[in-house]
Motif scaffolding. Sequence first.
Motif, PDB file in Angstrom:
ATOM      1  N   LEU A  27       0.853  -1.174   0.000  1.00 16.80           N
ATOM      2  CA  LEU A  27       0.000   0.000   0.000  1.00 16.80           C
ATOM      3  C   LEU A  27       0.893   1.229   0.000  1.00 16.80           C
ATOM      4  N   VAL A  29       1.111   5.191   0.480  1.00 13.54           N
ATOM      5  CA  VAL A  29       0.399   6.307   1.088  1.00 13.54           C
ATOM      6  C   VAL A  29       1.243   7.563   0.924  1.00 13.54           C
ATOM      7  N   PRO A  44      -4.266   6.874  -1.369  1.00 14.76           N
ATOM      8  CA  PRO A  44      -3.522   5.616  -1.213  1.00 14.76           C
ATOM      9  C   PRO A  44      -3.878   4.641  -2.337  1.00 14.76           C
ATOM     10  N   TYR A  45      -2.906   3.851  -2.742  1.00 11.78           N
ATOM     11  CA  TYR A  45      -3.120   2.846  -3.777  1.00 11.78           C
ATOM     12  C   TYR A  45      -2.172   1.683  -3.533  1.00 11.78           C
ATOM     13  N   VAL A  46      -2.461   0.566  -4.178  1.00 16.92           N
ATOM     14  CA  VAL A  46      -1.610  -0.608  -4.059  1.00 16.92           C
ATOM     15  C   VAL A  46      -0.677  -0.661  -5.263  1.00 16.92           C
ATOM     16  N   TYR A  48       1.438  -3.222  -6.965  1.00 18.90           N
ATOM     17  CA  TYR A  48       1.679  -4.662  -7.008  1.00 18.90           C
ATOM     18  C   TYR A  48       3.064  -4.970  -7.552  1.00 18.90           C
ATOM     19  N   ASP A 114     -10.835  -6.220  -7.192  1.00 19.89           N
ATOM     20  CA  ASP A 114      -9.727  -5.308  -6.939  1.00 19.89           C
ATOM     21  C   ASP A 114      -9.878  -4.001  -7.722  1.00 19.89           C
ATOM     22  N   GLU A 118      -9.641  -1.491  -4.236  1.00 20.78           N
ATOM     23  CA  GLU A 118      -8.205  -1.691  -4.386  1.00 20.78           C
ATOM     24  C   GLU A 118      -7.607  -2.311  -3.130  1.00 20.78           C
ATOM     25  N   GLY A 119      -6.822  -3.347  -3.344  1.00 23.44           N
ATOM     26  CA  GLY A 119      -6.198  -4.068  -2.243  1.00 23.44           C
ATOM     27  C   GLY A 119      -6.821  -5.436  -2.011  1.00 23.44           C
TER      28      GLY A 119
END
Length: 148
Positions: A27, A29, A44-46, A48, A114, A118-119
């Motif tokens: 994650l 942030v 915030p985003y993931v 990968y 997802d 998200e996540g």
Amino acid sequence: MRRSMMKMFSNLTKYLKLLEDDDFGMLVVDRENDRNQKKTIQMPYVKYSKTVECFVNDVYEFMDDHMDFELNRYGEILEKNGLQWDLKSMSEADVSSVDAQCVMALVMGVIRADRFFEGTLLDFLKDGSICKWLRRLDEIENYGMNGE
């Protein structure tokens, strides 16, 4: 879906080994900007890992190459197998006797979820569900429907 399953899933089951030592992602942030500054705060985003990004691409490629699996109808497939398209039902699913279409519907359901939440994929990777489902595909491919 009667075609031979001989090595049909090898492009996906290869991820069993690849995901073993992978951190899956994290994650991200925005900690540089705060509300007191005039800069826009990044949501915030993931992010990968490369392995997970490749896995997702290969799942979509599988879907495109195997239209007979009807993975665009993953919700209906899950329902037909007594599962709901939700975190609890999917992560707790006993896949020991489900067919390959149901397993792929679980995988596709998580990938699609997802996009909205998200996540979600990260959670299913971390709790071992994705690898559990890939092991089931490996069983079906190598030993038949019952994994025997």
